[in-house]
Design a protein around this motif. Structure first.
Motif, PDB file in Angstrom:
ATOM      1  N   PRO A 132       7.028  88.594 -36.465  1.00 53.06           N
ATOM      2  CA  PRO A 132       7.507  87.339 -35.880  1.00 53.06           C
ATOM      3  C   PRO A 132       7.050  87.130 -34.436  1.00 53.06           C
ATOM      4  O   PRO A 132       6.750  86.005 -34.044  1.00 53.06           O
ATOM      5  N   PHE A 133       6.959  88.196 -33.668  1.00 50.85           N
ATOM      6  CA  PHE A 133       6.541  88.033 -32.280  1.00 50.85           C
ATOM      7  C   PHE A 133       5.105  87.526 -32.205  1.00 50.85           C
ATOM      8  O   PHE A 133       4.792  86.580 -31.485  1.00 50.85           O
ATOM      9  N   GLY A 134       4.215  88.139 -32.970  1.00 49.25           N
ATOM     10  CA  GLY A 134       2.817  87.692 -32.998  1.00 49.25           C
ATOM     11  C   GLY A 134       2.682  86.289 -33.576  1.00 49.25           C
ATOM     12  O   GLY A 134       1.889  85.474 -33.081  1.00 49.25           O
ATOM     13  N   GLU A 135       3.444  86.006 -34.621  1.00 49.21           N
ATOM     14  CA  GLU A 135       3.406  84.676 -35.250  1.00 49.21           C
ATOM     15  C   GLU A 135       3.807  83.584 -34.256  1.00 49.21           C
ATOM     16  O   GLU A 135       3.145  82.558 -34.154  1.00 49.21           O
ATOM     17  N   TYR A 136       4.871  83.829 -33.522  1.00 48.68           N
ATOM     18  CA  TYR A 136       5.346  82.803 -32.599  1.00 48.68           C
ATOM     19  C   TYR A 136       4.497  82.712 -31.328  1.00 48.68           C
ATOM     20  O   TYR A 136       4.446  81.658 -30.708  1.00 48.68           O
ATOM     21  N   VAL A 137       3.808  83.776 -30.966  1.00 47.93           N
ATOM     22  CA  VAL A 137       2.816  83.669 -29.890  1.00 47.93           C
ATOM     23  C   VAL A 137       1.740  82.682 -30.336  1.00 47.93           C
ATOM     24  O   VAL A 137       1.319  81.807 -29.576  1.00 47.93           O
ATOM     25  N   GLY A 138       1.295  82.806 -31.580  1.00 47.53           N
ATOM     26  CA  GLY A 138       0.299  81.881 -32.121  1.00 47.53           C
ATOM     27  C   GLY A 138       0.788  80.447 -32.156  1.00 47.53           C
ATOM     28  O   GLY A 138       0.045  79.515 -31.829  1.00 47.53           O
ATOM     29  N   ARG A 139       2.035  80.270 -32.526  1.00 46.14           N
ATOM     30  CA  ARG A 139       2.597  78.910 -32.549  1.00 46.14           C
ATOM     31  C   ARG A 139       2.697  78.329 -31.145  1.00 46.14           C
ATOM     32  O   ARG A 139       2.456  77.142 -30.933  1.00 46.14           O
ATOM     33  N   LEU A 140       3.041  79.179 -30.186  1.00 44.06           N
ATOM     34  CA  LEU A 140       3.089  78.697 -28.798  1.00 44.06           C
ATOM     35  C   LEU A 140       1.688  78.409 -28.268  1.00 44.06           C
ATOM     36  O   LEU A 140       1.522  77.534 -27.410  1.00 44.06           O
ATOM     37  N   ASP A 141       0.691  79.124 -28.769  1.00 45.49           N
ATOM     38  CA  ASP A 141      -0.699  78.793 -28.421  1.00 45.49           C
ATOM     39  C   ASP A 141      -1.015  77.362 -28.861  1.00 45.49           C
ATOM     40  O   ASP A 141      -1.672  76.613 -28.135  1.00 45.49           O
ATOM     41  N   GLU A 142      -0.541  76.987 -30.044  1.00 50.50           N
ATOM     42  CA  GLU A 142      -0.764  75.634 -30.553  1.00 50.50           C
ATOM     43  C   GLU A 142      -0.044  74.587 -29.697  1.00 50.50           C
ATOM     44  O   GLU A 142      -0.590  73.520 -29.424  1.00 50.50           O
ATOM     45  N   VAL A 143       1.167  74.904 -29.263  1.00 52.95           N
ATOM     46  CA  VAL A 143       1.907  73.994 -28.387  1.00 52.95           C
ATOM     47  C   VAL A 143       1.155  73.821 -27.072  1.00 52.95           C
ATOM     48  O   VAL A 143       0.989  72.702 -26.576  1.00 52.95           O
ATOM     49  N   ASP A 144       0.677  74.924 -26.520  1.00 54.11           N
ATOM     50  CA  ASP A 144      -0.079  74.869 -25.271  1.00 54.11           C
ATOM     51  C   ASP A 144      -1.352  74.037 -25.446  1.00 54.11           C
ATOM     52  O   ASP A 144      -1.702  73.227 -24.580  1.00 54.11           O
ATOM     53  N   HIS A 145      -2.029  74.225 -26.568  1.00 55.76           N
ATOM     54  CA  HIS A 145      -3.240  73.437 -26.858  1.00 55.76           C
ATOM     55  C   HIS A 145      -2.894  71.943 -26.940  1.00 55.76           C
ATOM     56  O   HIS A 145      -3.650  71.104 -26.437  1.00 55.76           O
ATOM     57  N   ALA A 146      -1.771  71.626 -27.549  1.00 58.42           N
ATOM     58  CA  ALA A 146      -1.347  70.224 -27.648  1.00 58.42           C
ATOM     59  C   ALA A 146      -1.078  69.643 -26.260  1.00 58.42           C
ATOM     60  O   ALA A 146      -1.425  68.488 -25.980  1.00 58.42           O
ATOM     61  N   TYR A 147      -0.474  70.431 -25.383  1.00 55.94           N
ATOM     62  CA  TYR A 147      -0.250  69.962 -24.006  1.00 55.94           C
ATOM     63  C   TYR A 147      -1.578  69.741 -23.286  1.00 55.94           C
ATOM     64  O   TYR A 147      -1.734  68.763 -22.555  1.00 55.94           O
ATOM     65  N   THR A 148      -2.533  70.636 -23.474  1.00 55.47           N
ATOM     66  CA  THR A 148      -3.851  70.488 -22.845  1.00 55.47           C
ATOM     67  C   THR A 148      -4.517  69.198 -23.314  1.00 55.47           C
ATOM     68  O   THR A 148      -5.049  68.420 -22.507  1.00 55.47           O
ATOM     69  N   LYS A 149      -4.495  68.976 -24.617  1.00 57.34           N
ATOM     70  CA  LYS A 149      -5.095  67.763 -25.173  1.00 57.34           C
ATOM     71  C   LYS A 149      -4.377  66.508 -24.652  1.00 57.34           C
ATOM     72  O   LYS A 149      -5.022  65.512 -24.303  1.00 57.34           O
ATOM     73  N   THR A 150      -3.062  66.576 -24.560  1.00 59.51           N
ATOM     74  CA  THR A 150      -2.274  65.438 -24.072  1.00 59.51           C
ATOM     75  C   THR A 150      -2.584  65.154 -22.605  1.00 59.51           C
ATOM     76  O   THR A 150      -2.702  63.988 -22.208  1.00 59.51           O
ATOM     77  N   GLN A 151      -2.728  66.201 -21.804  1.00 63.15           N
ATOM     78  CA  GLN A 151      -3.112  66.012 -20.396  1.00 63.15           C
ATOM     79  C   GLN A 151      -4.432  65.260 -20.297  1.00 63.15           C
ATOM     80  O   GLN A 151      -4.579  64.354 -19.480  1.00 63.15           O
ATOM     81  N   LYS A 152      -5.391  65.645 -21.120  1.00 56.34           N
ATOM     82  CA  LYS A 152      -6.707  64.979 -21.094  1.00 56.34           C
ATOM     83  C   LYS A 152      -6.598  63.526 -21.523  1.00 56.34           C
ATOM     84  O   LYS A 152      -7.233  62.647 -20.921  1.00 56.34           O
ATOM     85  N   LEU A 153      -5.800  63.253 -22.553  1.00 55.10           N
ATOM     86  CA  LEU A 153      -5.624  61.871 -23.000  1.00 55.10           C
ATOM     87  C   LEU A 153      -4.996  61.007 -21.903  1.00 55.10           C
ATOM     88  O   LEU A 153      -5.423  59.882 -21.663  1.00 55.10           O
ATOM     89  N   ILE A 154      -3.976  61.548 -21.250  1.00 58.63           N
ATOM     90  CA  ILE A 154      -3.317  60.793 -20.178  1.00 58.63           C
ATOM     91  C   ILE A 154      -4.297  60.545 -19.035  1.00 58.63           C
ATOM     92  O   ILE A 154      -4.405  59.427 -18.527  1.00 58.63           O
ATOM     93  N   ALA A 155      -4.989  61.579 -18.619  1.00 62.04           N
ATOM     94  CA  ALA A 155      -5.963  61.438 -17.513  1.00 62.04           C
ATOM     95  C   ALA A 155      -7.030  60.417 -17.856  1.00 62.04           C
ATOM     96  O   ALA A 155      -7.381  59.569 -17.020  1.00 62.04           O
TER      97      ALA A 155
END
Length: 161
Positions: A132-155
């Protein structure tokens, strides 16, 4: 006959002035709505690094075998809920889609992060995930990627205004 012409002319003039003022008022509403959306998007652009910091801390904790709460203040969406509909006719199809994507990503991430600690604890308790720890690190990687993409869209959106 000239009295009738004056009456008709006055009626036409009144109608034209009413329509012109209605159009001007509508354009002012659209302009104000777009400005409010722009301001809120600038605010979101400033909030995303804070949310990414929470995600980074949670990932680091998971890598160390501990769980941190990830609940945080939800992103503002008043501009989206109130002004987006007014600004809609003046936005391009791509701008409308991008704004919708920006807000939906922020809403989804906020909801996901809000319940993440309980989800992880439940997964550990029920033993439904091998790592579960490794799985949720991966899921948080996806959340972080979504924030990165959203930052670019806003900019990109703000740059085009």
């Amino acid at each position: 006959m000239s009295g009738e012409l004056w009456a008709f002319g006055g009626m036409v003039l009144g109608f034209v002035l009413g329509e012109v003022s209605s159009i001007a008022r509508r354009e002012m509403q659209i302009s104000a709505a777009k400005e409010n959306l722009r301001r809120e998007l600038k605010t979101l652009l400033g909030v995303i690094p804070q949310k990414r910091h929470i995600v980074d801390q949670a990932r680091a904790a998971l890598r160390n075998g501990t769980i941190l709460p990830t609940s945080n203040v939800p992103a503002s969406r008043l501009g989206y809920d109130v002004y987006f509909v007014t600004a809609l006719p003046s936005l391009s199809r791509i701008s409308r889609a991008n704004i919708h994507h920006i807000y939906e990503t922020m809403i989804w991430n906020d909801r996901y992060l809000h319940g993440l600690k309980d989800e992880i604890l439940s997964a550990i308790k029920d033993g439904i995930i091998d790592d579960p720890f490794g799985e949720y690190v991966g899921r948080l990687d996806e959340v972080d990627h979504a924030y990165t993409k959203t930052q670019k869209l806003i900019a990109d959106y703000l740059r085009k205004l």
